[in-house]
Design a protein around this motif. Sequence first.
Motif, PDB file in Angstrom:
ATOM      1  N   VAL A  74     -28.957  38.312 118.300  1.00  0.00           N
ATOM      2  CA  VAL A  74     -29.666  37.742 119.451  1.00  0.00           C
ATOM      3  C   VAL A  74     -29.225  38.450 120.720  1.00  0.00           C
ATOM      4  O   VAL A  74     -30.053  38.822 121.573  1.00  0.00           O
ATOM      5  N   GLN A  75     -27.926  38.645 120.872  1.00  0.00           N
ATOM      6  CA  GLN A  75     -27.405  39.353 122.047  1.00  0.00           C
ATOM      7  C   GLN A  75     -28.008  40.753 122.157  1.00  0.00           C
ATOM      8  O   GLN A  75     -28.427  41.174 123.238  1.00  0.00           O
ATOM      9  N   GLU A 189     -24.743  26.381 122.838  1.00  0.00           N
ATOM     10  CA  GLU A 189     -24.338  27.786 122.898  1.00  0.00           C
ATOM     11  C   GLU A 189     -25.588  28.592 123.202  1.00  0.00           C
ATOM     12  O   GLU A 189     -26.617  28.413 122.558  1.00  0.00           O
ATOM     13  N   LEU A 190     -25.514  29.485 124.195  1.00  0.00           N
ATOM     14  CA  LEU A 190     -26.696  30.264 124.535  1.00  0.00           C
ATOM     15  C   LEU A 190     -26.333  31.671 124.963  1.00  0.00           C
ATOM     16  O   LEU A 190     -25.243  31.930 125.483  1.00  0.00           O
ATOM     17  N   VAL A 191     -27.280  32.576 124.708  1.00  0.00           N
ATOM     18  CA  VAL A 191     -27.180  33.958 125.159  1.00  0.00           C
ATOM     19  C   VAL A 191     -27.946  34.053 126.468  1.00  0.00           C
ATOM     20  O   VAL A 191     -29.126  33.691 126.545  1.00  0.00           O
ATOM     21  N   GLY A 195     -26.650  39.323 128.299  1.00  0.00           N
ATOM     22  CA  GLY A 195     -26.289  39.533 126.900  1.00  0.00           C
ATOM     23  C   GLY A 195     -25.041  38.820 126.446  1.00  0.00           C
ATOM     24  O   GLY A 195     -24.698  38.880 125.265  1.00  0.00           O
ATOM     25  N   SER A 196     -24.362  38.130 127.342  1.00  0.00           N
ATOM     26  CA  SER A 196     -23.149  37.418 126.962  1.00  0.00           C
ATOM     27  C   SER A 196     -23.475  36.036 126.415  1.00  0.00           C
ATOM     28  O   SER A 196     -24.566  35.498 126.622  1.00  0.00           O
ATOM     29  N   VAL A 197     -22.512  35.466 125.701  1.00  0.00           N
ATOM     30  CA  VAL A 197     -22.657  34.131 125.114  1.00  0.00           C
ATOM     31  C   VAL A 197     -21.824  33.156 125.924  1.00  0.00           C
ATOM     32  O   VAL A 197     -20.642  33.413 126.198  1.00  0.00           O
TER      33      VAL A 197
END
Length: 519
Positions: A74-75, A189-191, A195-197
């Motif tokens: 995903v990132q 939790e999300l991107v 691009g970071s989590v």
Amino acid sequence: MAIFKSLLVALTLSAHSVQAAPQKYTDVVNCLASSNVPQDYPGSSDFTQDTIPFNLRLNFTPVAYAVPKTVPQVQAAVVCASKVGVKVNPRSGGHSYASHSIGGEDGHLVIDMKYFRDTKVDPSHNYIATIGTGARLGNVALALFNQGGRAMAHGICPGVGIGGHVLHGGQGYGSHTYGLLLDFLVEAELVIANGSVITASEKQNSEVFWALRGAGYSFGVVTNMKFRTIPAPAQNVLFYYPYSWNKTQARAGWDAWQTYCGGYTTPQIPAEMNIRWVLGKDSGDNLSFLLEGAYHGSNDAFLTAIAPLLNALSAIGGYQASTRGVGPHQLGWLDALLYANSNGLYKDWDNGQTLDTPVNYTAHAIMFAKSLMTDNLTPAGTDAWINRLYATGPSNSRNWYFIIAAQGGPTSVVPKVPAGSTSYAHRDSIYEWQIVDAVADGIYPNQEGIAWLNPFITDIENAEKNVTFGMYYNYADPTLGGGKAAGERYWLGNYERLAKIKKKIDPGLLFANPQTIGT
């Protein structure tokens, strides 16, 4: 036939999209491939199938379609989109009424979260459930119940993805009793755009957490979520009471309904009652009014709780006992989620699926929809919509329907949550209106259908001294336009705060459709 035609259209649009933006198409596809992000390649059968929208009236073609299975993938997909300069849309179940989950317009990168579908309950930590954002409601309900007899309040259509459902509200047959699904969310939790989590909760990134609970898909790709759960209600009463009413009866019925649901002096509806009207065509000048819902408690308690409303409706007349098996049906939790008609057939409007929903499940409609969030209407407001309903409803040959649910009110859990605690802006509204004009197949008559449906809203608001009511984003209406005009309908006074958070976390508007925050 309608599905087949839409496939041909999608294939044609895929080719057109590639020709219109060949460099971006090449760059995105190559970036995803080099980053080891699984994808459906434009022009392939998988791409064609996966990009068919829920609402076939609104067909759009993504420039690329990612189907990640891990958070790093995903990132990588988000980074690719940022590098190339294309907008990103997460997709959990794909039920957006405005096709926002495939962009709401051509040329976006879709990140389909369908493989993020696990549900795990931790009995050692208060039965907190960790759920992938692509999980379908039916599968979630089964998994929660099978892992300790747990449950949450959520919608009743098994094929709906939990991601979009929870992040913008999450109403269903338990909302009045237990609250909105977003009120069960404790962590996400999300991107984000760089691009970071990140993790968002009351303790971490609390501003983002506030924003997610009501406007979630504007802020990133949510990958996994944690929810509190409750013991599954052991006693559930499903009920159906159909009426065939003329205009005078409908007017009286609405007054009885508002007294039952919104009587602040002496409220009649108890917290355990979840109830709504489903309106549609009948015969001649009469229209069909189906009173239905779920009561969480015993059958005897239900009969006592519903009696004030049924007694008032009995005086009005028009009860149609022969149209379907009606009255109360005592059921367990899982059966209550499935029970949809008096014959005990376990099916729902999503193509007759059971709770166990496959990963590539699809459902389709061809429609134009609007929503409205209101309190009790004044006599003038009631007259306005009833008059228009009976002036135009009997002659409308399309498959139109209204669903008017009692979400809030004096005994509901929903308004008991502080109004400013989440970005969901409609806690003080008693009724949630979903108004749909649809066709069974073929091409939807946009000009005719939109012209039929829109005046219901303007008539009500003009009669209510030009009040502007809120609308529900999960019943998105593209005719509202974009930006602040739509935002202040969906999020009311929370829009400006949301826009500031959006600017901070996603300054380049990477996550966007025509009606996201900041567009």
